[in-house]
Design a protein around this motif. Sequence first.
Motif, short mmCIF file in Angstrom:
data_model
loop_
_atom_site.label_atom_id
_atom_site.label_comp_id
_atom_site.label_asym_id
_atom_site.label_seq_id
_atom_site.Cartn_x
_atom_site.Cartn_y
_atom_site.Cartn_z
N ASP A 101 33.17 46.40 37.85
CA ASP A 101 32.34 45.68 36.84
C ASP A 101 32.78 44.23 36.91
OD1 ASP A 101 33.95 47.01 34.00
OD2 ASP A 101 34.48 45.46 35.13
N TRP A 102 32.10 43.39 36.04
CA TRP A 102 32.23 41.87 35.90
C TRP A 102 33.73 41.54 35.76
CZ3 TRP A 102 33.99 39.64 31.66
CH2 TRP A 102 33.88 40.39 30.46
N SER A 103 34.30 42.59 34.76
CA SER A 103 35.70 42.06 34.51
C SER A 103 36.92 42.57 35.54
CB SER A 103 36.06 43.01 33.15
OG SER A 103 35.98 44.31 33.44
N GLY A 104 36.30 43.27 36.64
CA GLY A 104 37.26 43.69 37.57
C GLY A 104 37.86 44.98 37.38
N GLN A 105 37.18 45.79 36.52
CA GLN A 105 37.63 46.88 36.40
C GLN A 105 36.78 48.16 37.31
OE1 GLN A 105 40.21 48.14 34.21
NE2 GLN A 105 40.33 45.99 34.01
N ARG A 106 37.40 49.07 37.92
CA ARG A 106 36.92 49.98 38.86
C ARG A 106 35.95 51.00 38.18
NH1 ARG A 106 41.17 52.52 42.38
NH2 ARG A 106 40.63 50.79 43.79
N VAL A 107 34.65 51.14 38.75
CA VAL A 107 33.96 52.08 37.91
C VAL A 107 33.28 53.19 38.80
CG1 VAL A 107 33.11 50.42 36.27
CG2 VAL A 107 31.92 50.55 38.68
N SER A 108 34.06 53.51 39.98
CA SER A 108 33.46 54.56 40.81
C SER A 108 34.72 55.01 41.62
CB SER A 108 32.43 54.00 41.99
OG SER A 108 32.98 53.21 42.61
N LYS A 109 34.71 56.33 42.03
CA LYS A 109 35.79 56.69 42.87
C LYS A 109 35.96 56.26 44.35
CE LYS A 109 37.78 61.25 44.10
NZ LYS A 109 37.74 62.74 43.93
N ASN A 110 37.00 55.94 44.80
CA ASN A 110 37.19 55.40 46.21
C ASN A 110 37.87 55.89 47.10
OD1 ASN A 110 39.72 55.31 45.11
ND2 ASN A 110 40.37 53.60 46.07
N PHE A 191 40.56 43.73 48.04
CA PHE A 191 41.73 42.96 48.03
C PHE A 191 41.80 42.39 46.41
CE2 PHE A 191 43.01 42.62 52.33
CZ PHE A 191 42.04 42.90 53.13
N SER A 192 40.80 42.23 45.70
CA SER A 192 40.83 41.57 44.61
C SER A 192 39.79 42.09 43.58
CB SER A 192 40.74 39.78 44.65
OG SER A 192 39.46 39.59 45.19
N ASN A 193 39.61 43.30 43.53
CA ASN A 193 38.56 43.93 42.56
C ASN A 193 37.26 43.31 42.46
OD1 ASN A 193 40.83 45.35 42.24
ND2 ASN A 193 41.19 44.79 40.02
N HIS A 194 36.85 42.67 43.69
CA HIS A 194 35.47 42.07 43.92
C HIS A 194 35.21 41.12 42.65
CE1 HIS A 194 33.38 44.61 47.17
NE2 HIS A 194 34.43 45.21 47.01
N SER A 198 31.71 39.45 42.80
CA SER A 198 30.71 40.39 42.21
C SER A 198 29.27 40.08 41.86
CB SER A 198 31.62 40.63 40.58
OG SER A 198 31.58 39.62 40.09
N ASP A 199 29.12 39.03 42.02
CA ASP A 199 27.65 38.46 41.71
C ASP A 199 26.77 38.85 42.86
OD1 ASP A 199 27.66 34.98 42.97
OD2 ASP A 199 28.80 36.88 43.46
N PHE A 200 27.23 39.10 44.15
CA PHE A 200 26.20 39.39 45.12
C PHE A 200 27.04 40.69 45.68
CE2 PHE A 200 28.79 37.90 48.61
CZ PHE A 200 29.59 36.75 48.19
N ASN A 201 27.79 41.18 45.74
CA ASN A 201 28.70 42.25 46.32
C ASN A 201 29.73 43.01 45.56
OD1 ASN A 201 31.34 43.00 48.77
ND2 ASN A 201 29.43 44.15 48.55
N PRO A 202 29.35 43.66 44.30
CA PRO A 202 30.14 44.45 43.47
C PRO A 202 30.91 45.77 43.97
CG PRO A 202 27.70 45.01 42.94
CD PRO A 202 27.80 44.02 43.97
#
Length: 744
Positions: A101-110, A191-194, A198-202
């Motif tokens: 998400d916009w704050s750099g928190q992972r929201v999906s399994k990787n 590398f840096s939690n997107h 994140s605005d064009f590639n979250p």
Amino acid sequence: MGLSGRLLQMIIASGVIIFAMVAAVATTNAKPAGCPRKCGDVEIPFPFGLKETDQACYLNKVFDIFCDSGKPMIGNLPVINISIETHELHVLNTVVRDCYDWSGQRVSKNTKKLSAAQFTISNTKNQFTVLGCDTQAYLGGFQNGERYWLGCSSLCPSLNNVVSDSCSGVGCCELGFPDGLKDIWVQVQSFSNHTNVSDFNPCGYAFVVEKGKFNFSTDILRNLPYNRVPMVFDWAIGNETCKEAQKKPNFACEDKNSECFEPQNREGYQCMCKQGYKGNPYLYGGCEDINECEDPTLNNCSKMCNNTEGNYTCYCPKGYHGDGRKDGEDCSADPTAVIAIKIPIVIGVSFVVILGVSSWLFIFHKKRKLIRLKESFFRQNGGLILEQQFSKQQRSKEMAKIFTVEELKKATNNYDESRIIGQGGFGTVYKGFLLDKRIVAIKKSKTVDQNQIDQFVNEVVLLSQINHRNVVKLLGCCLETQVPLLVYEFVPKGTLFKYIHHESSASTITWETRLRIAAETAYALSYLHSAASTPIIHRDVKSSNILLDDDFTAKVSDFGTSRLVPRDQKELATVVQGTLGYLDPEYLQTNQLTEKSDVYSFGVVLVELLTGGDVLSFNRSEKERSLAMYFLSSLKEDRLFEVLENCIVEEGNEEQIKEVVELAKRCLRVKGDERPTMKEVAMELEGIRKTETHSWVSVQSNLEEAEHLLGETSHAYEQGGSSSRTVGYDSMNDQVTLALGDGR
């Protein structure tokens, strides 16, 4: 009852027993007629079968298919096609996502594991693809019972440099993988939690996909609209050879008109219908006769054809004699019909003459076209410019030569596979034998940037003039192919990497030899940085790019990613390229390439020579995953004896080892300005070689700053299994390399 009566009874009883045995065999081989063979629109041929049916409907549990609401599934993968002829299983594979998400928190399994019984992933039909602007991914699995790893990174600060339909490492990265890979898992991470993109590639994405079934575009970086992609498995029966399986009662090649084959590079066997038959060889009576007479392309008859079981025969019509075959005694008219066939004979002879003339013209035209094509490639690849450059120089035997395509074909026996000595993502290297008896290494690259032909020509001219005993000599090139071929001197003992990391070879190089190899490599890099007519930054210094000759003399190789540096420039702004674990962290963060980037990479090689450790290892803690971080942490905690190679510690030489340890620590400093130059490194190593040995003194120092930056870099690798030394492919060796951007 007499003797004859008892004999008759025995004969009748034997006949009944034999009949019963034949009937039993027939019953065993025959599959139940009521087995459903379709789930939705997908045919389910034997040896596969639906799980909810009787077990006799499939060969064994490996081949059971679960039909879920009209959708066939094997494990957790939807099946879209099963081929008996090619022994392929087409499925829909899961796309692994790593979203923030916009704050750099992972929201999906990787991470996603894919296990499909004993089936192997087809390396000829699939490729590993990674998407994202802040993304790296790994593909792990088992090959021949051993763990296998490869990885790929995809970076882009914006969409300006991303090109649709191009997977070159900018927004999209793709790799092949070896044959026989099974039980794979895919892991994708950032590398840096997107946070920067994140605005064009979250999200970052990774998946194994069938070749030709995925087209990359910039819109996909914003949102991949689907969760599954097509993928192909290769399948076979069991893990036995044909000879072993034929001795067992459950041998799968049931039909009498079937044959057993053993696929290359994997276990098990496969069944095929014999020539002249088609159908399912895994079913009793499944191979049916082909009527060759119905298709003219399947028979060799000139006139009349008669189909037979598994074959066909040719014959002539009434009034003709011969065997009726095109390649045999064709049908000829009887004497009474000679006059009637003179006209067809004349026509036939005329046709043959016309065909011969046409063939000669075609061959002549083809040769002329080939000559023009070679001339076109020669001009396209800068051949005219290169000839002009060479003509300005005083020619000598040591200077580079422009080879013809015929010379290199002959040198490699037409690029025979047995001549391959290295293979990777950028190309293949062959061992060649020139007419003058010289043994050479011929590099056949996959692609070349036509926009940088002038730079390629300049580099060929420059490298051909480098005559340093510790740099692999460029002997020449061939420009008559679509992609230029480079010809290097052949270095027989292979890479330093092999002698450091293979247990059978590591003990063969003593501390004295290791120190000499380090000094020779340092002198070569110092020469490239300061003594060459135009300074060269190697940009991919690593143990697999240091070759050893018969006397263990070091030779620096592979200038495929090197950059020429004008003498009035201290640094170059470039897309990051190199090998994970060796990459200068300052270069990785700033994209500013300097000669100190080579110094850092050389420092990692020094640590390899000291410790014999893997440059990247998932067996170590996340903080110490990189060898550089592990080494520096060991120094700080006074654990140096634990990480040094046993064989060099046992030799003594404590004072020399201590000085090399200190030199490696200085090369690995965070800031490039604080590192020594390669010239200083070379001189210091030469001085160490001349020092006398003294008692061991503990090595400790303040390493917090180095630990901090290397610690940040190490977060790029999350725990996923055993050691992973490199990612991507190297052009000169079997080593895997990371190309974080376009090469030269």
